[in-house]
Design a protein around this motif. Sequence first.
Motif, PDB file in Angstrom:
ATOM      1  N   PHE A 101      -7.369   6.799  17.368  1.00  0.00           N
ATOM      2  CA  PHE A 101      -8.557   6.542  18.204  1.00  0.00           C
ATOM      3  C   PHE A 101      -9.621   5.845  17.365  1.00  0.00           C
ATOM      4  O   PHE A 101     -10.684   6.431  17.100  1.00  0.00           O
ATOM      5  N   PRO A 102      -9.377   4.607  16.915  1.00  0.00           N
ATOM      6  CA  PRO A 102     -10.357   3.976  16.027  1.00  0.00           C
ATOM      7  C   PRO A 102     -11.740   3.886  16.681  1.00  0.00           C
ATOM      8  O   PRO A 102     -11.848   3.547  17.857  1.00  0.00           O
ATOM      9  N   GLY A 103     -12.757   4.251  15.910  1.00  0.00           N
ATOM     10  CA  GLY A 103     -14.141   4.125  16.371  1.00  0.00           C
ATOM     11  C   GLY A 103     -14.645   5.302  17.183  1.00  0.00           C
ATOM     12  O   GLY A 103     -15.817   5.349  17.536  1.00  0.00           O
ATOM     13  N   LEU A 104     -13.787   6.273  17.485  1.00  0.00           N
ATOM     14  CA  LEU A 104     -14.205   7.408  18.313  1.00  0.00           C
ATOM     15  C   LEU A 104     -14.393   8.655  17.443  1.00  0.00           C
ATOM     16  O   LEU A 104     -13.491   9.044  16.698  1.00  0.00           O
ATOM     17  N   HIS A 105     -15.576   9.251  17.549  1.00  0.00           N
ATOM     18  CA  HIS A 105     -15.863  10.490  16.822  1.00  0.00           C
ATOM     19  C   HIS A 105     -16.570  11.442  17.758  1.00  0.00           C
ATOM     20  O   HIS A 105     -17.578  11.082  18.352  1.00  0.00           O
ATOM     21  N   GLU A 106     -16.034  12.645  17.897  1.00  0.00           N
ATOM     22  CA  GLU A 106     -16.576  13.598  18.862  1.00  0.00           C
ATOM     23  C   GLU A 106     -16.558  15.002  18.271  1.00  0.00           C
ATOM     24  O   GLU A 106     -15.639  15.362  17.535  1.00  0.00           O
ATOM     25  N   ASP A 107     -17.575  15.775  18.647  1.00  0.00           N
ATOM     26  CA  ASP A 107     -17.615  17.178  18.231  1.00  0.00           C
ATOM     27  C   ASP A 107     -16.505  17.972  18.911  1.00  0.00           C
ATOM     28  O   ASP A 107     -16.363  17.900  20.129  1.00  0.00           O
ATOM     29  N   VAL A 108     -15.750  18.695  18.109  1.00  0.00           N
ATOM     30  CA  VAL A 108     -14.679  19.541  18.641  1.00  0.00           C
ATOM     31  C   VAL A 108     -14.888  20.963  18.113  1.00  0.00           C
ATOM     32  O   VAL A 108     -15.185  21.152  16.942  1.00  0.00           O
ATOM     33  N   MET A 109     -14.754  21.936  19.017  1.00  0.00           N
ATOM     34  CA  MET A 109     -14.861  23.343  18.643  1.00  0.00           C
ATOM     35  C   MET A 109     -13.476  23.881  18.275  1.00  0.00           C
ATOM     36  O   MET A 109     -12.522  23.689  19.040  1.00  0.00           O
ATOM     37  N   ARG A 110     -13.375  24.532  17.124  1.00  0.00           N
ATOM     38  CA  ARG A 110     -12.103  25.162  16.746  1.00  0.00           C
ATOM     39  C   ARG A 110     -12.396  26.434  15.962  1.00  0.00           C
ATOM     40  O   ARG A 110     -13.422  26.527  15.285  1.00  0.00           O
ATOM     41  N   PRO A 111     -11.463  27.400  16.020  1.00  0.00           N
ATOM     42  CA  PRO A 111     -11.651  28.619  15.230  1.00  0.00           C
ATOM     43  C   PRO A 111     -11.634  28.347  13.726  1.00  0.00           C
ATOM     44  O   PRO A 111     -11.053  27.356  13.264  1.00  0.00           O
ATOM     45  N   GLU A 112     -12.268  29.257  12.986  1.00  0.00           N
ATOM     46  CA  GLU A 112     -12.490  29.083  11.555  1.00  0.00           C
ATOM     47  C   GLU A 112     -11.205  29.210  10.707  1.00  0.00           C
ATOM     48  O   GLU A 112     -10.994  28.465   9.767  1.00  0.00           O
ATOM     49  N   THR A 113     -10.350  30.164  11.084  1.00  0.00           N
ATOM     50  CA  THR A 113      -9.227  30.541  10.209  1.00  0.00           C
ATOM     51  C   THR A 113      -7.886  30.385  10.930  1.00  0.00           C
ATOM     52  O   THR A 113      -7.789  30.713  12.120  1.00  0.00           O
ATOM     53  N   PHE A 150      -7.286  15.231  19.999  1.00  0.00           N
ATOM     54  CA  PHE A 150      -8.596  15.897  19.941  1.00  0.00           C
ATOM     55  C   PHE A 150      -9.429  15.701  21.198  1.00  0.00           C
ATOM     56  O   PHE A 150     -10.258  16.538  21.518  1.00  0.00           O
ATOM     57  N   VAL A 151      -9.178  14.620  21.950  1.00  0.00           N
ATOM     58  CA  VAL A 151      -9.968  14.432  23.174  1.00  0.00           C
ATOM     59  C   VAL A 151      -9.595  15.458  24.252  1.00  0.00           C
ATOM     60  O   VAL A 151     -10.372  15.713  25.169  1.00  0.00           O
ATOM     61  N   ASP A 152      -8.420  16.071  24.123  1.00  0.00           N
ATOM     62  CA  ASP A 152      -8.035  17.122  25.073  1.00  0.00           C
ATOM     63  C   ASP A 152      -8.915  18.363  24.938  1.00  0.00           C
ATOM     64  O   ASP A 152      -8.899  19.228  25.803  1.00  0.00           O
ATOM     65  N   HIS A 153      -9.652  18.451  23.837  1.00  0.00           N
ATOM     66  CA  HIS A 153     -10.564  19.581  23.652  1.00  0.00           C
ATOM     67  C   HIS A 153     -11.942  19.321  24.259  1.00  0.00           C
ATOM     68  O   HIS A 153     -12.780  20.209  24.274  1.00  0.00           O
ATOM     69  N   LEU A 154     -12.181  18.105  24.730  1.00  0.00           N
ATOM     70  CA  LEU A 154     -13.501  17.765  25.276  1.00  0.00           C
ATOM     71  C   LEU A 154     -13.583  18.158  26.752  1.00  0.00           C
ATOM     72  O   LEU A 154     -12.555  18.281  27.425  1.00  0.00           O
ATOM     73  N   SER A 155     -14.784  18.317  27.238  1.00  0.00           N
ATOM     74  CA  SER A 155     -14.974  18.644  28.656  1.00  0.00           C
ATOM     75  C   SER A 155     -14.566  17.436  29.498  1.00  0.00           C
ATOM     76  O   SER A 155     -14.563  16.304  29.015  1.00  0.00           O
ATOM     77  N   SER A 156     -14.219  17.678  30.768  1.00  0.00           N
ATOM     78  CA  SER A 156     -13.809  16.555  31.613  1.00  0.00           C
ATOM     79  C   SER A 156     -14.986  15.605  31.841  1.00  0.00           C
ATOM     80  O   SER A 156     -14.801  14.395  31.968  1.00  0.00           O
ATOM     81  N   LEU A 157     -16.187  16.142  31.821  1.00  0.00           N
ATOM     82  CA  LEU A 157     -17.379  15.299  31.961  1.00  0.00           C
ATOM     83  C   LEU A 157     -17.490  14.349  30.765  1.00  0.00           C
ATOM     84  O   LEU A 157     -17.680  13.139  30.917  1.00  0.00           O
ATOM     85  N   ARG A 158     -17.334  14.910  29.575  1.00  0.00           N
ATOM     86  CA  ARG A 158     -17.405  14.110  28.350  1.00  0.00           C
ATOM     87  C   ARG A 158     -16.292  13.058  28.347  1.00  0.00           C
ATOM     88  O   ARG A 158     -16.490  11.907  27.975  1.00  0.00           O
ATOM     89  N   LYS A 159     -15.103  13.475  28.789  1.00  0.00           N
ATOM     90  CA  LYS A 159     -13.960  12.552  28.816  1.00  0.00           C
ATOM     91  C   LYS A 159     -14.189  11.401  29.790  1.00  0.00           C
ATOM     92  O   LYS A 159     -13.847  10.263  29.490  1.00  0.00           O
ATOM     93  N   SER A 160     -14.777  11.708  30.950  1.00  0.00           N
ATOM     94  CA  SER A 160     -15.011  10.621  31.902  1.00  0.00           C
ATOM     95  C   SER A 160     -16.088   9.673  31.368  1.00  0.00           C
ATOM     96  O   SER A 160     -16.026   8.464  31.571  1.00  0.00           O
ATOM     97  N   PHE A 161     -17.035  10.234  30.627  1.00  0.00           N
ATOM     98  CA  PHE A 161     -18.059   9.407  29.982  1.00  0.00           C
ATOM     99  C   PHE A 161     -17.423   8.452  28.964  1.00  0.00           C
ATOM    100  O   PHE A 161     -17.882   7.326  28.775  1.00  0.00           O
TER     101      PHE A 161
END
Length: 188
Positions: A101-113, A150-161
């Motif tokens: 996904f060149p050029g795409l950077h998004e915040d993703v939530m994941r567990p610590e350990t 990683f985009v599968d972790h984004l909200s559908s709103l964020r994805k449509s954006f």
Amino acid sequence: MIRPIVAYGDTVLRRQTETIGPDYPDLKQLVEDMFETMEHANGVGLAAPQIGLSIKLIVVDATPFAEEEPKCADFRKALMNPEIYATEGEEWAFEEGCLSFPGLHEDVMRPETVHIRYQDIDGTPHDEVYDGYVARILQHECDHLNGKTFVDHLSSLRKSFLRRKLDNITKGAVSVDYKMRFPNLKHR
Ligand code: NI
């Protein structure tokens, strides 16, 4: 040898992957190619589907994070058949990218350990626990082996954006300085 990296939209990134053994044809060369491909693209992880292979193999190089997290200094590994079988700790946000996904950077939530089982390329089994950046990268790469990005972790709103940006990646309408393969490349 540097291999072309498959872009978002290619069905190979959606496929489930197969378990392999140390007898997989030319495994050592393949792992070398994956490290070379990842490093040339300044990545910290690469999964086999990203070079078009539906097999359970990833390479990770966490050493660029060593300044922030000293234990990353010696994490440069190839992992065969990795499986995260448990996670724990608070989820935290980190701005992820992906070589597909060149050029795409998004915040993703994941567990610590993460608790992870894998084999090294000689077939030796390991069962280990990681946190911080290594756990982050391992979760991202293991997702690739399950047809997830990683985009599968984004909200559908964020994805449509992001729809147009994602379509442009699939079409190759992006600037990138490493070799890629685009599923919907428009030839001029
Ligand atoms: Ni990725």
